[in-house]
Design a protein around this motif. Structure first.
Motif, PDB file in Angstrom:
ATOM      1  N   LYS A   9     -18.469 -28.570 -37.323  1.00 27.90           N
ATOM      2  CA  LYS A   9     -19.476 -28.407 -38.425  1.00 27.90           C
ATOM      3  C   LYS A   9     -18.875 -28.574 -39.806  1.00 27.90           C
ATOM      4  O   LYS A   9     -18.312 -27.614 -40.019  1.00 27.90           O
ATOM      5  CB  LYS A   9     -19.723 -26.756 -37.672  1.00 27.90           C
ATOM      6  CG  LYS A   9     -20.151 -26.279 -36.461  1.00 27.90           C
ATOM      7  CD  LYS A   9     -20.385 -25.102 -35.668  1.00 27.90           C
ATOM      8  CE  LYS A   9     -20.170 -24.360 -34.730  1.00 27.90           C
ATOM      9  NZ  LYS A   9     -20.083 -22.712 -34.781  1.00 27.90           N
TER      10      LYS A   9
ATOM     11  N   GLY B   6     -11.869 -26.184 -29.224  1.00 23.81           N
ATOM     12  CA  GLY B   6     -11.809 -25.952 -30.687  1.00 23.81           C
ATOM     13  C   GLY B   6     -12.992 -26.990 -31.000  1.00 23.81           C
ATOM     14  O   GLY B   6     -13.274 -26.838 -32.074  1.00 23.81           O
TER      15      GLY B   6
ATOM     16  N   ALA C  17     -11.431 -23.347 -34.380  1.00 23.83           N
ATOM     17  CA  ALA C  17     -12.438 -23.029 -32.990  1.00 23.83           C
ATOM     18  C   ALA C  17     -13.343 -23.293 -33.479  1.00 23.83           C
ATOM     19  O   ALA C  17     -14.052 -23.284 -34.899  1.00 23.83           O
ATOM     20  CB  ALA C  17     -11.543 -21.304 -33.737  1.00 23.83           C
ATOM     21  N   THR C  18     -13.986 -23.079 -32.621  1.00 24.35           N
ATOM     22  CA  THR C  18     -15.271 -23.390 -32.180  1.00 24.35           C
ATOM     23  C   THR C  18     -16.295 -24.285 -32.982  1.00 24.35           C
ATOM     24  O   THR C  18     -17.753 -24.332 -33.721  1.00 24.35           O
ATOM     25  CB  THR C  18     -16.383 -21.826 -32.323  1.00 24.35           C
ATOM     26  OG1 THR C  18     -16.138 -20.828 -33.557  1.00 24.35           O
ATOM     27  CG2 THR C  18     -15.609 -20.832 -31.305  1.00 24.35           C
ATOM     28  N   GLY C  19     -15.791 -25.514 -34.205  1.00 21.03           N
ATOM     29  CA  GLY C  19     -15.600 -26.730 -34.445  1.00 21.03           C
ATOM     30  C   GLY C  19     -16.162 -26.302 -35.925  1.00 21.03           C
ATOM     31  O   GLY C  19     -16.512 -27.080 -36.611  1.00 21.03           O
ATOM     32  N   ASP C  20     -15.187 -25.323 -36.429  1.00 26.21           N
ATOM     33  CA  ASP C  20     -15.333 -24.520 -37.375  1.00 26.21           C
ATOM     34  C   ASP C  20     -13.837 -24.587 -38.271  1.00 26.21           C
ATOM     35  O   ASP C  20     -12.673 -24.400 -37.079  1.00 26.21           O
ATOM     36  CB  ASP C  20     -15.436 -23.368 -37.914  1.00 26.21           C
ATOM     37  CG  ASP C  20     -17.064 -23.266 -37.548  1.00 26.21           C
ATOM     38  OD1 ASP C  20     -18.292 -23.281 -38.369  1.00 26.21           O
ATOM     39  OD2 ASP C  20     -17.826 -21.774 -36.822  1.00 26.21           O
TER      40      ASP C  20
END
Lengths: 294, 366
Positions: free
Chosen positions: B25, B45, B213-216
């Motif tokens: 993201k 991630g 993590a989680t695309g960030d």
């Protein structure tokens, strides 16, 4: 053999295997046997001869049919195997693999006479459409495009053989790791170079097996070929035509036996070479020290 | 032309989606030339996606990647100044070690003599000269990864991407290889970008670490800063063994706030964060910074640097021992000490006091 296995059960399994092989091979062996009989099929007296083999070359129908069959086999192999290879490569990267498999294997589930006649009708209609278009344009150029011919037989056989080639190639491709292609790309190879240098050597056995399989399938195929071939004959259509009408000629028995000899010799050699190579590699591996730990 | 004064890698507003799933993201990142940079984070991630996008193995959904100042988003992997070491299975099994290492040079069309010389040097660097005639299956896991390294460094590319290169190795070999990687990077001087989920591995090799993590992109910093002074609560929870406490700001006085945690009033430096009374906060403190002592009474002390709890149990870990303490609100805190003498351990359920230096506890805003 499993050390706990009953030795008699082991022998029984081998006997069973031998019976199955003999059952499959006896008709072929019988054809070979007849091909050496000077008095031909059904004669009371058996006189050994090689005469029929000498006369094969003088049988123009048979030689012509063999030439057409070989040409058809080569052309179908050259087109169908690369197509199957591309399909297998696409399958490896496809998201919906089940759908791809269904599409590619679908021709296998259509009975040969139905698929053959469906193609026959399609080609006839296409031919009519092309002639109509040609007439409209004032040219006869399109008149023979979809007339029953070598091309229509080739298309029919490609549709028939692609699923088999696809499956054979896919089996060897299953062991291939895509990381190797990516590693080759990371080393500067373009897509084709990565395929040719890295992937192909590892799936070569599958591609060559698919080629061999395709040639055998083209030799075997009768229904689709006879419906789509137009004005020429293949080896199988000649044999079946002889059987249904006048009975097989002595030269036909000789030719059948010769092809069977060659096929068995080629397949047998491949198996033998593979076994010897596997044993040699195993011996080399046993002779080398274990991988050193770091 | 590449600009050698520009950063080795610049990632601008990079996003990557697979259908509805967002893997990255709006990531922004700069990696200097010659840096050993680690992408650290939990599995799934997005760190490998970022690495593979830099390498050209995946196309970004949006955003831009510049290598040495040049936009490369449209270029395939073989046209980028990068090369890559994979987790495993990436050696060419039908080629010998020599052929594997020389493959890229052969593709580049170098003369045979030059290939032989360069391959020789690369194998010397990774200590595998005596194995050049072997096939990959005749090598151990560590040796195979070294061959991958030699195959990458022999190309003299500016940026080396390493995708979990040590994940398939056993613990001891991983430690050894970590140091080898670090020394190799110092020797060849090119940019290394290393993906791992193992924080010890990251700490060993990294000049800087980016936590993903989680695309960030959660946080970027020097390895020491990420460990000792994490900005984000996620970093505190992922790196090291931090105690994560939930609290509420009672009052803010200049650069410090009084925070209620499980009935104890703690004084915390706000680190310039905008904090208001009544705000929910997250606090973190590394377990090795927490000292444990027997409590005389059940009343919480008013020093602002300690908290009361009941002793739960101790876990012996060899070099260290972790003491587990339950706070009145049920939160578990850990005090880790380099000692294993247990004759003075409190009884289970006994009241204990946990305390620390004011600079050790950090405040995070969600």
């Amino acid at each position: 053999m499993n050390e706990y296995e009953n030795p008699w059960l082991h022998r029984l399994k081998w006997t069973y295997l031998l019976i199955v092989v003999l059952t499959l091979m006896i008709p072929v062996l019988y054809v070979m046997y007849i091909s050496f009989n000077a008095n031909g099929f059904g004669a009371n007296e058996y006189v050994f001869t090689l005469e029929w083999y000498g006369l094969i070359l003088s049988d123009e129908i048979l030689i012509g049919a063999l030439r057409w069959t070989m040409t058809l086999a080569v052309v179908v192999t050259v087109i169908a195997v690369p197509m199957a290879l591309l399909a297998a490569k696409y399958y490896k990267t496809a998201d919906n693999k089940l759908f791809v498999v269904f599409l590619l294997l679908a021709p296998l589930f259509v009975p040969p006479d139905i698929l053959g006649s469906a193609l026959l009708v399609s080609f006839k209609n296409l031919n009519a459409v092309f002639i109509w278009v040609g007439n409209g344009l004032g040219t006869s150029m399109f008149d023979s495009w979809f007339r029953l011919s070598f091309m229509t037989a080739t298309i029919g056989l490609i549709i028939y053989t692609i699923p088999y080639s696809f499956v054979v190639i896919l089996i060897t491709m299953g062991r291939y790791r895509n990381e190797q292609t990516e590693a080759a790309r990371a080393c500067g190879a373009n897509g084709w170079r990565a395929f040719w240098d890295i992937e192909f050597p590892q799936i070569r056995a599958g591609v060559f097996s698919a080629c061999a399989f395709t040639v055998i399938l083209v030799f075997n195929e009768y229904t689709r070929t006879s419906l789509l071939k137009g004005g020429f004959d293949t080896f199988t259509t000649v044999l079946i035509s002889q059987m249904l009408n006048t009975g097989m000629s002595a030269q036909s028995y000789a030719m059948s036996a010769l092809i069977s000899f060659v096929a068995i010799a080629v397949i047998g050699s491949i198996i033998l070479i593979t076994l010897i190579r596997a044993e040699t590699l195993a011996r080399i591996a046993r002779g080398k020290p274990e991988p050193a730990t770091s | 032309m590449t600009d050698q004064t520009a950063p080795a890698v610049e990632v601008r507003n990079l996003s990557k989606s697979y259908g509805d799933f967002v893997a990255l993201k709006d990531v922004n990142l700069t990696i200097a030339a010659g840096e050993y940079f680690v992408l650290l984070g939990p599995s799934g991630g997005g760190k490998t996606t970022l690495l593979r996008t830099i390498g050209g193995f995946q196309r970004p959904t949006s955003g831009e990647i510049l290598l040495h100042g040049k936009s490369v988003g449209h270029l395939p992997p073989d046209k980028r100044p990068t090369t890559m070491v994979f987790q495993a299975y990436a050696l060419f099994p039908h080629m010998t070690v020599l052929q594997n290492v020389g493959y890229g040079l052969k593709v580049a069309g170098l003369p045979k003599a030059q290939i032989a010389e360069k391959v020789d040097q690369a194998l010397e660097q990774v200590g595998l000269k005596q194995f050049e005639k072997r096939k990959p299956h005749e090598l151990s896991g560590g040796q195979q990864q070294r061959v991958q390294l030699a195959r990458a460094i022999v190309l003299d590319r500016d940026i080396l991407l390493l995708d979990e290169p040590l994940a398939a190795l056993d613990a001891q070999l991983r430690k050894d290889m970590c140091l080898e990687l670090k020394h190799l990077q110092e020797k060849v001087g090119i940019t290394f970008i290393h993906v791992t989920h193992n924080q010890e591995e990251a700490m060993t090799v990294a000049d800087r670490i980016a936590l993903i993590a989680t695309g960030d992109l959660v946080e970027v910093g020097r390895a020491r800063d990420i460990y000792r002074a994490p900005e984000k609560s996620f970093t505190a929870g992922f790196v090291g063994e931090n105690n994560i406490l939930k609290g509420k700001a009672l009052e803010v006085n200049g650069t410090a706030a009084t925070v209620d945690v499980a009935g104890s009033k703690l004084r915390i430096d706000t680190r310039g964060l905008l904090v208001q009374a009544g705000q929910e906060l997250i606090l973190s403190i590394r377990s090795e910074c927490v000292a444990l002592e027997h409590a005389e009474g059940a009343e919480p002390p008013a020093d602002g640097m300690s908290i009361m709890g009941s002793y739960d149990e101790s876990v012996y870990l060899g070099l260290t021992t972790s003491h587990l303490v339950r706070l009145p609100d049920g939160t578990e805190m850990i005090s880790r000490v380099i000692a294993d003498a247990d004759e003075t351990l409190p009884q289970n359920g006994a009241p204990v006091r946990l305390h620390w230096k004011p600079s050790d506890i950090r405040m995070h805003i969600q």
